[in-house]
Design a protein around this motif. Sequence first.
Motif, mmCIF file in Angstrom:
data_model
loop_
_atom_site.group_PDB
_atom_site.id
_atom_site.type_symbol
_atom_site.label_atom_id
_atom_site.label_comp_id
_atom_site.label_asym_id
_atom_site.label_seq_id
_atom_site.Cartn_x
_atom_site.Cartn_y
_atom_site.Cartn_z
ATOM 1 N N GLU A 4 0.800 -1.219 0.000
ATOM 2 C CA GLU A 4 0.000 0.000 0.000
ATOM 3 C C GLU A 4 0.830 1.265 0.000
ATOM 4 N N SER A 5 2.009 1.202 0.584
ATOM 5 C CA SER A 5 2.819 2.407 0.750
ATOM 6 C C SER A 5 4.227 2.173 0.221
ATOM 7 N N PHE A 6 4.789 3.199 -0.430
ATOM 8 C CA PHE A 6 6.166 3.096 -0.889
ATOM 9 C C PHE A 6 7.108 2.810 0.273
ATOM 10 N N SER A 7 6.764 3.296 1.447
ATOM 11 C CA SER A 7 7.632 3.091 2.618
ATOM 12 C C SER A 7 7.860 1.610 2.914
ATOM 13 N N GLU A 8 6.947 0.738 2.472
ATOM 14 C CA GLU A 8 7.091 -0.700 2.693
ATOM 15 C C GLU A 8 8.217 -1.313 1.860
ATOM 16 N N ILE A 9 8.573 -0.663 0.753
ATOM 17 C CA ILE A 9 9.638 -1.193 -0.106
ATOM 18 C C ILE A 9 10.818 -0.228 -0.221
ATOM 19 N N ALA A 10 10.707 0.950 0.382
ATOM 20 C CA ALA A 10 11.692 2.020 0.181
ATOM 21 C C ALA A 10 13.119 1.584 0.488
ATOM 22 N N GLU A 11 13.338 0.916 1.604
ATOM 23 C CA GLU A 11 14.696 0.533 1.991
ATOM 24 C C GLU A 11 15.316 -0.435 0.982
ATOM 25 N N GLU A 12 14.570 -1.453 0.589
ATOM 26 C CA GLU A 12 15.087 -2.427 -0.378
ATOM 27 C C GLU A 12 15.238 -1.789 -1.765
ATOM 28 N N PHE A 13 14.292 -0.939 -2.148
ATOM 29 C CA PHE A 13 14.384 -0.232 -3.421
ATOM 30 C C PHE A 13 15.670 0.595 -3.469
ATOM 31 N N GLN A 14 15.903 1.411 -2.448
ATOM 32 C CA GLN A 14 17.098 2.258 -2.417
ATOM 33 C C GLN A 14 18.374 1.422 -2.415
ATOM 34 N N ALA A 15 18.378 0.324 -1.666
ATOM 35 C CA ALA A 15 19.564 -0.536 -1.622
ATOM 36 C C ALA A 15 19.885 -1.103 -3.006
ATOM 37 N N ARG A 16 18.866 -1.548 -3.706
ATOM 38 C CA ARG A 16 19.091 -2.145 -5.031
ATOM 39 C C ARG A 16 19.525 -1.108 -6.055
ATOM 40 N N VAL A 17 18.834 0.032 -6.141
ATOM 41 C CA VAL A 17 19.203 1.012 -7.167
ATOM 42 C C VAL A 17 20.556 1.639 -6.867
ATOM 43 N N ALA A 18 20.910 1.755 -5.590
ATOM 44 C CA ALA A 18 22.234 2.301 -5.234
ATOM 45 C C ALA A 18 23.339 1.318 -5.607
ATOM 46 N N ARG A 19 23.082 0.032 -5.417
ATOM 47 C CA ARG A 19 24.092 -0.984 -5.719
ATOM 48 C C ARG A 19 24.231 -1.208 -7.226
ATOM 49 N N ILE A 20 23.122 -1.254 -7.934
ATOM 50 C CA ILE A 20 23.140 -1.561 -9.365
ATOM 51 C C ILE A 20 23.469 -0.312 -10.187
ATOM 52 N N ALA A 21 22.901 0.821 -9.836
ATOM 53 C CA ALA A 21 23.162 2.155 -10.396
ATOM 54 C C ALA A 21 22.680 2.349 -11.843
ATOM 55 N N TRP A 22 22.966 1.432 -12.739
ATOM 56 C CA TRP A 22 22.629 1.599 -14.156
ATOM 57 C C TRP A 22 21.346 0.848 -14.483
ATOM 58 N N ALA A 23 20.472 1.488 -15.257
ATOM 59 C CA ALA A 23 19.201 0.873 -15.634
ATOM 60 C C ALA A 23 19.050 0.882 -17.152
ATOM 61 N N THR A 24 18.403 -0.158 -17.657
ATOM 62 C CA THR A 24 17.977 -0.145 -19.051
ATOM 63 C C THR A 24 16.669 0.634 -19.091
ATOM 64 N N VAL A 25 16.634 1.661 -19.926
ATOM 65 C CA VAL A 25 15.460 2.529 -20.005
ATOM 66 C C VAL A 25 14.897 2.447 -21.421
ATOM 67 N N ALA A 26 13.604 2.182 -21.499
ATOM 68 C CA ALA A 26 12.929 2.077 -22.793
ATOM 69 C C ALA A 26 12.000 3.258 -23.007
ATOM 70 N N THR A 27 12.090 3.829 -24.211
ATOM 71 C CA THR A 27 11.155 4.835 -24.685
ATOM 72 C C THR A 27 10.520 4.282 -25.960
ATOM 73 N N VAL A 28 9.612 5.053 -26.531
ATOM 74 C CA VAL A 28 8.964 4.640 -27.780
ATOM 75 C C VAL A 28 9.377 5.623 -28.869
ATOM 76 N N GLY A 29 9.956 5.085 -29.939
ATOM 77 C CA GLY A 29 10.390 5.911 -31.058
ATOM 78 C C GLY A 29 9.222 6.404 -31.896
ATOM 79 N N PRO A 30 9.484 7.295 -32.829
ATOM 80 C CA PRO A 30 8.411 7.857 -33.661
ATOM 81 C C PRO A 30 7.708 6.821 -34.523
ATOM 82 N N ASP A 31 8.363 5.699 -34.784
ATOM 83 C CA ASP A 31 7.736 4.634 -35.561
ATOM 84 C C ASP A 31 6.957 3.653 -34.687
#
Length: 154
Positions: A4-31
């Motif tokens: 229900e709340s971001f606070s329930e996952i905040a600690e694990e979320f921050q730990a993972r994104v801080a450790r991994i740092a790089w993300a694959t990011v997808a956008t949608v091209g004009p086609d």
Amino acid sequence: MLVESFSEIAEEFQARVARIAWATVATVGPDGAPRTRILHPIWEGHVGWIGTTAGSDKIRHLGREPRVSLTYWDPEQDNVHVEAIATVAADQADRDRIWQLFATTEPPLGYDPVLFWPSSTDPVFALLRLDPTRIELTGLRHRSSGRAPLVWRP
């Protein structure tokens, strides 16, 4: 499992994104085809920020379709999946604050933005704000221990 709340996952979320740092990011091209790239977001709670170059393909893609998908993965088989709305942050106070956040955060999550742009006021520097519509924490270790993915939606 929906939380229900971001606070329930905040600690694990921050730990993972801080450790991994790089993300694959997808956008949608004009086609209409997906386009992926590896980017380096930084997070303030559940709001993400990405420094990028004004006029880049991703900025043009977001002008047409602001929804993005991010995936963090590491050899420990931890995953973070984020679906978000990305907007260009024009407010100079945000640009200055996040510039300093990148510069003062220890690597691998932080980095010196001067390596890419001379200052936060440089018109070539663009700042993307990520407002999640869904965050999921999962992974092979997570699932192999019988735990369901943790999902938060604002």
